[in-house]
Design a protein around this motif. Structure first.
Motif, PDB file in Angstrom:
ATOM      1  N   GLN A  39       4.002  -5.292  13.138  1.00 19.81           N
ATOM      2  CA  GLN A  39       3.612  -4.362  12.788  1.00 19.81           C
ATOM      3  C   GLN A  39       2.449  -4.182  11.518  1.00 19.81           C
ATOM      4  N   ALA A  40       1.571  -3.817  11.845  1.00 14.21           N
ATOM      5  CA  ALA A  40       0.458  -3.672  11.008  1.00 14.21           C
ATOM      6  C   ALA A  40       0.225  -2.243  10.485  1.00 14.21           C
ATOM      7  N   PRO A  41      -0.415  -2.231   9.139  1.00 12.50           N
ATOM      8  CA  PRO A  41      -0.102  -0.576   8.546  1.00 12.50           C
ATOM      9  C   PRO A  41      -0.663   0.396   9.529  1.00 12.50           C
ATOM     10  N   GLY A  42      -0.059   1.482   9.646  1.00 11.51           N
ATOM     11  CA  GLY A  42      -0.818   2.545  10.311  1.00 11.51           C
ATOM     12  C   GLY A  42      -0.571   2.307  11.870  1.00 11.51           C
ATOM     13  N   ALA A  92       0.182  -8.522   9.649  1.00 13.10           N
ATOM     14  CA  ALA A  92       0.925  -7.874  10.008  1.00 13.10           C
ATOM     15  C   ALA A  92       2.283  -8.185   9.271  1.00 13.10           C
ATOM     16  N   VAL A  93       3.456  -7.395   9.276  1.00 11.38           N
ATOM     17  CA  VAL A  93       4.620  -7.866   9.291  1.00 11.38           C
ATOM     18  C   VAL A  93       5.270  -8.152  10.276  1.00 11.38           C
ATOM     19  N   TYR A  94       5.856  -9.295  10.327  1.00 11.15           N
ATOM     20  CA  TYR A  94       6.458  -9.744  11.541  1.00 11.15           C
ATOM     21  C   TYR A  94       8.048  -9.808  11.586  1.00 11.15           C
ATOM     22  N   GLN A 123       5.926 -10.944   5.717  1.00 13.12           N
ATOM     23  CA  GLN A 123       4.523 -10.493   5.796  1.00 13.12           C
ATOM     24  C   GLN A 123       3.633 -11.827   5.988  1.00 13.12           C
ATOM     25  N   VAL A 124       2.727 -11.429   7.148  1.00 13.15           N
ATOM     26  CA  VAL A 124       1.770 -12.367   7.108  1.00 13.15           C
ATOM     27  C   VAL A 124       0.275 -12.003   6.817  1.00 13.15           C
ATOM     28  N   THR A 125      -0.495 -12.572   6.130  1.00 10.64           N
ATOM     29  CA  THR A 125      -1.870 -12.049   5.759  1.00 10.64           C
ATOM     30  C   THR A 125      -2.944 -13.103   5.961  1.00 10.64           C
TER      31      THR A 125
END
Length: 128
Positions: A39-42, A92-94, A123-125
């Motif tokens: 899930q990515a922001p927004g 995103a958060v995985y 979190q994966v950035t």
């Protein structure tokens, strides 16, 4: 109580790799399909990859095919997601989740209504 714990996230440059782990406690993963979602922001949470309990069936979102590989080690009660050639849009958060639904076991579908026992996420950035 069924519990899944994700780990392995972090900051990586574009083109880099990470391996996420999903470890189970309180139950054995042997009888569960395991899915990875992000899930990515927004944005809505989306399915990334799935592996059946036997490991004989896998599924990948089109956006990660050829770059991500899901695997499981039932002896270690852990499922992995190897992520290569990472792109900024993979940020995103995985989350991992478990399912014993027969449709998931047969076809590894990733519709969220089939999944439960969600982990807390990692979190994966991907950024330079």
């Amino acid at each position: 109580q069924l519990q899944l714990v994700e780990s392995g996230g972090g900051l990586v440059q574009p083109g880099g790799s990470l391996r996420l782990s999903c470890a189970a406690s309180g139950f054995t993963l042997d009888y569960y399909a395991i899915g990875w979602f992000r899930q990515a922001p927004g944005k809505e949470r989306e399915g990334v990859s799935c592996i059946s309990s036997s490991g004989g069936s896998t599924n990948y979102a089109d956006s990660v095919k050829g770059r991500f590989t899901i695997s499981r080690d039932n002896a270690k009660n852990t499922v992995y997601l190897q992520m290569n050639s990472l792109k900024p849009e993979d940020t995103a958060v995985y989350y991992c989740a478990a399912s014993r639904h027969p449709t998931v076991q047969a076809m590894c579908v990733m519709g969220r209504r089939f999944w439960g026992s969600w982990g807390q996420g990692t979190q994966v950035t991907v950024s330079s």
